[in-house]
Design a protein around this motif. Structure first.
Motif, PDB file in Angstrom:
ATOM      1  N   LEU A 475      -3.049  11.764  -3.043  1.00  0.00           N
ATOM      2  CA  LEU A 475      -3.319  12.401  -4.645  1.00  0.00           C
ATOM      3  C   LEU A 475      -4.696  11.860  -5.111  1.00  0.00           C
ATOM      4  O   LEU A 475      -5.219  12.262  -5.893  1.00  0.00           O
ATOM      5  CB  LEU A 475      -2.183  12.196  -5.529  1.00  0.00           C
ATOM      6  N   ARG A 476      -4.793  10.235  -4.934  1.00  0.00           N
ATOM      7  CA  ARG A 476      -5.965   9.653  -5.408  1.00  0.00           C
ATOM      8  C   ARG A 476      -7.293  10.060  -4.613  1.00  0.00           C
ATOM      9  O   ARG A 476      -8.215  10.261  -5.288  1.00  0.00           O
ATOM     10  CB  ARG A 476      -5.490   8.227  -5.056  1.00  0.00           C
ATOM     11  N   GLU A 477      -7.051  10.609  -3.361  1.00  0.00           N
ATOM     12  CA  GLU A 477      -8.260  10.913  -2.727  1.00  0.00           C
ATOM     13  C   GLU A 477      -8.765  12.376  -3.230  1.00  0.00           C
ATOM     14  O   GLU A 477      -9.836  12.661  -3.517  1.00  0.00           O
ATOM     15  CB  GLU A 477      -8.068  11.301  -1.216  1.00  0.00           C
ATOM     16  N   VAL A 478      -7.670  13.303  -3.464  1.00  0.00           N
ATOM     17  CA  VAL A 478      -7.991  14.633  -4.218  1.00  0.00           C
ATOM     18  C   VAL A 478      -8.597  14.524  -5.429  1.00  0.00           C
ATOM     19  O   VAL A 478      -9.628  15.061  -5.952  1.00  0.00           O
ATOM     20  CB  VAL A 478      -6.869  15.483  -4.022  1.00  0.00           C
ATOM     21  N   ALA A 479      -8.102  13.505  -6.069  1.00  0.00           N
ATOM     22  CA  ALA A 479      -8.485  13.439  -7.659  1.00  0.00           C
ATOM     23  C   ALA A 479      -9.955  12.885  -7.833  1.00  0.00           C
ATOM     24  O   ALA A 479     -10.895  13.486  -8.325  1.00  0.00           O
ATOM     25  CB  ALA A 479      -7.679  12.273  -8.212  1.00  0.00           C
ATOM     26  N   THR A 480     -10.554  11.855  -6.699  1.00  0.00           N
ATOM     27  CA  THR A 480     -11.678  11.552  -6.368  1.00  0.00           C
ATOM     28  C   THR A 480     -12.578  12.908  -6.060  1.00  0.00           C
ATOM     29  O   THR A 480     -13.694  12.670  -6.722  1.00  0.00           O
ATOM     30  CB  THR A 480     -11.780  10.349  -5.597  1.00  0.00           C
ATOM     31  N   CYS A 481     -11.921  13.352  -5.235  1.00  0.00           N
ATOM     32  CA  CYS A 481     -12.953  14.471  -4.648  1.00  0.00           C
ATOM     33  C   CYS A 481     -13.270  15.374  -5.869  1.00  0.00           C
ATOM     34  O   CYS A 481     -14.391  15.988  -6.001  1.00  0.00           O
ATOM     35  CB  CYS A 481     -12.434  15.046  -3.529  1.00  0.00           C
ATOM     36  N   LEU A 482     -12.094  15.818  -6.562  1.00  0.00           N
ATOM     37  CA  LEU A 482     -12.312  16.699  -7.583  1.00  0.00           C
ATOM     38  C   LEU A 482     -13.496  16.122  -8.554  1.00  0.00           C
ATOM     39  O   LEU A 482     -14.196  16.855  -9.137  1.00  0.00           O
ATOM     40  CB  LEU A 482     -11.066  17.110  -8.251  1.00  0.00           C
ATOM     41  N   ARG A 483     -13.381  14.921  -9.197  1.00  0.00           N
ATOM     42  CA  ARG A 483     -14.025  14.385 -10.144  1.00  0.00           C
ATOM     43  C   ARG A 483     -15.586  14.152  -9.542  1.00  0.00           C
ATOM     44  O   ARG A 483     -16.497  14.484 -10.503  1.00  0.00           O
ATOM     45  CB  ARG A 483     -13.730  13.142 -10.514  1.00  0.00           C
ATOM     46  N   THR A 484     -15.716  14.157  -8.329  1.00  0.00           N
ATOM     47  CA  THR A 484     -17.162  13.797  -7.764  1.00  0.00           C
ATOM     48  C   THR A 484     -17.815  15.483  -7.578  1.00  0.00           C
ATOM     49  O   THR A 484     -18.876  15.306  -7.689  1.00  0.00           O
ATOM     50  CB  THR A 484     -17.076  13.496  -6.507  1.00  0.00           C
TER      51      THR A 484
END
Length: 629
Positions: A475-484
């Motif tokens: 979830l943290r990786e996906v969140a970072t990817c979306l925000r980026t």
């Protein structure tokens, strides 16, 4: 964003202008940052025409990036566009024709930078925004008016202890060390050497513990040399010669540390001799610690490549003292005279400017055999220095007091801030989403506004087959990817479980779908060891002006279901039903699910899936010419 790719900016390569704005659409985020950073570093040693061309190029890159680049990249370009104006000596001279225009531009850019930092809830960038505001104030107005922002920057940046969720620790260390370096330069500008010393030591500690590149570590050491020399010259003016000698020794030690980093930073084998011959501030430190005649030729040869006014002052003083030791007082005064005349108009650093005028008076008096200064004049000079010292001490006390007050205010406001943030991913939570969505659907300028609901495909398998801890990491990786991947003005919020909501103001449906498809492709491309092979099902709708936010979310949810049934890893568009039809057409379970989410005030701290959620699933410039980045 780590810089690894080579620069291809035509301006840096020697042409009168660059083509980066035309190339921007084909550049990756990293390549764009490389070009911008090389332009920014290059202009620090360029003539006025080069600085103007670099400013135009950076502005063009910022315009191009605002359209579809992430907020972190836009913020980085904003920061460079602000600093290139603040540090340009030709634009900040009082009475300069462009000064008012530049000041207005800085105000506008600063506001945008601060808004993005607040939107992303990034404390480091908020601290850097305070630093930039204080630099703006001290450059265009009065230093005393910059104390509050300086204290805020000090309180925020010196208290940062760990990266945000999902942020790379090494990159966080690099960026924090850079922000601390900017704070050191600000404190030096205000003459607060004690605080600058504390921040400098903290910045160097961050660079040494966080795997920061050698170039960044070198810049910190060079600024530490500047700090020690400025401090020593200030102590000399106050008659504290023993304390000044200690600082000159400290400057030489920092210069030695910088010389050891010179080779690794520039990719060459160097025993320190190249650093001494190529960097004026290193040679200046050695000369001021112990001036000798054999240093004169080297110091004179470095004049042509010394660009910062502060460095030029310290180099001139070092050269004059070596000439005096050689028995050439007239030449010593002549070495100081051009700069002394120049700085009668512009005074970028009051501490060093006064040191230069004092040094010139001393050397000129010796050269002309002037009689001993009258006692009355000597007492007057001592009284002035005593008053200036008292004012400096009062400023330092005020800075410490303001900083502690701001620190207490931050602690008091932390609970309120946490209530708007998802603790697992660092994204805005449901409460923040409710506020932003309600604002978006009632603001005409936000139209057309797209709302998307994202559900991860096969996420339940991650929890079942690996662990909930592994699910949290995904979830943290996906969140970072979306925000980026998504744009700087898009809101990405965690909705609950493995669901996210994106609010995209002022975005036509086709443009929103294209951006969300890029985000879906990016998540699908994440390495299996990072994201466990999850993909995204996305439903996106247009939220009508003055419409019901719950209806928009319900329609996006229904579109997401269709994406799931189509096999996942895709984006499906939907439409918000008219208000009268919404209640009749929505299934009771589906409607309750959306409304319960909207009215919830709980903060999801893990990836625990609620029953309602389960039902929905299927070549670098020399550091000698760089003091800030």
């Amino acid at each position: 964003m780590a810089i690894t790719a080579p620069s291809e900016c035509a301006l840096v390569a020697g042409e009168p202008s660059c083509r980066c704005s035309q190339d921007a659409h084909g550049l990756t985020d990293e390549e764009l940052i490389v070009r911008a950073t090389d332009k920014f570093r290059w202009q620090q040693r360029a003539a006025a025409e080069g600085r103007a061309a670099a400013r135009v190029g950076l502005d063009a890159l910022l315009v191009a990036a605002r359209h579809d680049r992430p907020s972190t990249l836009v913020s980085e370009l904003l920061r460079m566009c602000i600093m290139i104006r603040i540090y340009d000596p030709g634009l900040t001279i009082p009475g300069h024709g462009e000064a008012d225009t530049v000041r207005t531009e800085v105000e506008t850019l600063l506001q945008e930078y601060t808004e993005l930092a607040e939107l992303d809830n990034d404390p480091r960038r908020l601290g850097e925004a305070a630093t930039l505001r204080a630099l703006r104030t001290s450059t265009f107005c009065q230093g005393e008016n910059a104390l509050a922002d300086t204290a805020a920057a000090h309180a925020i940046l010196t208290d940062l202890a760990a990266p945000m969720p999902g942020e790379d620790p090494k990159e966080w260390s690099r960026l924090l060390s850079r922000s601390l370096n900017g704070l050191v330069l600000l404190l030096l500008k205000l003459g607060s050497h004690e605080l600058a010393d504390e921040v400098s030591q903290q910045g160097i500690a961050v660079t040494e513990s966080g795997g920061v590149p050698a170039m960044d570590r070198l810049i910190h050491q060079l600024n530490r040399v500047r700090l020690q020399l400025s401090w020593a010259l200030r102590l000399e003016r106050g008659g504290r010669d023993a304390a000044a000698a200690t600082r000159f020794v400290g400057a030489a030690q920092a210069a030695h540390a910088a010389a050891q980093l010179w080779g690794p930073a520039h990719g060459i084998h160097d025993d320190g001799s190249a650093a001494i011959k190529g960097c004026s501030i290193i040679s200046t430190a050695y000369a001021l610690k112990q001036p000798t005649p054999d240093q004169i030729d080297l110091l004179v040869s470095l004049e042509a490549t010394t660009h910062f006014t502060e460095d030029r002052i310290m180099l001139a003083i070092a050269t004059a003292r070596c000439l005096l030791v050689a028995g050439r007082p007239a030449a010593a005064a002549a070495a100081l005279a051009p700069l002394q005349r120049e700085l009668r108009i512009a005074t970028p650093d009051a501490v060093l400017t006064l040191a230069l005028h004092r040094e010139f008076a001393k050397m000129d008096g010796i050269a002309h055999g002037a009689p001993r200064r009258p006692d009355a004049l000597a007492r007057y000079a001592e009284a002035l220095e005593s008053e200036l010292w008292a004012l400096r001490e009062a400023r330092l006390t005020a800075l410490r007091s303001h900083s502690e007050h701001h620190r207490l205010a931050l602690e008091h406001g932390a609970v309120a801030a946490q209530a708007m943030q998802d603790p697992l991913t660092g994204l805005p939570n449901r409460r923040a989403l409710d506020l932003r969505l309600a604002e978006a659907v009632t603001t005409p300028s936000a139209q057309p506004c797209a709302v998307a609901l994202i559900d991860l495909d096969r996420f339940k398998d991650v929890n079942d087959d690996r662990s909930h801890a592994a699910g949290d990491a995904v979830l943290r990786e996906v969140a970072t990817c979306l925000r980026t991947i998504l744009r700087s003005h898009d809101l990405v919020a965690r909705y609950g479980g493995d669901e996210f909501v994106v609010v995209m103001p002022a975005t036509p449906p086709a443009e929103a779908r294209a951006a969300l498809q890029r985000a879906a492709d990016a998540v699908a491309a994440l390495p299996v060891e990072v994201a466990a092979g999850v993909t995204m099902s996305v439903g996106v709708v247009r939220a009508p002006l003055d419409g019901d936010p719950a209806a928009a979310l319900a329609a996006a949810d229904a579109a997401m279901y269709r994406a799931k049934h189509a096999g996942g890893n895709t984006v499906v568009s939907g439409a918000v039903a008219p208000a009268a039809a919404t209640a009749a057409e929505s299934g009771p379970v589906h409607s309750n699910r959306v409304m319960s989410t909207l009215t919830s005030t709980s903060v999801a701290a893990s990836n625990t899936v609620t029953p309602a959620t389960v039902s929905s699933r299927a070549g670098r410039p020399s550091a000698a010419t760089v003091r800030s980045e």
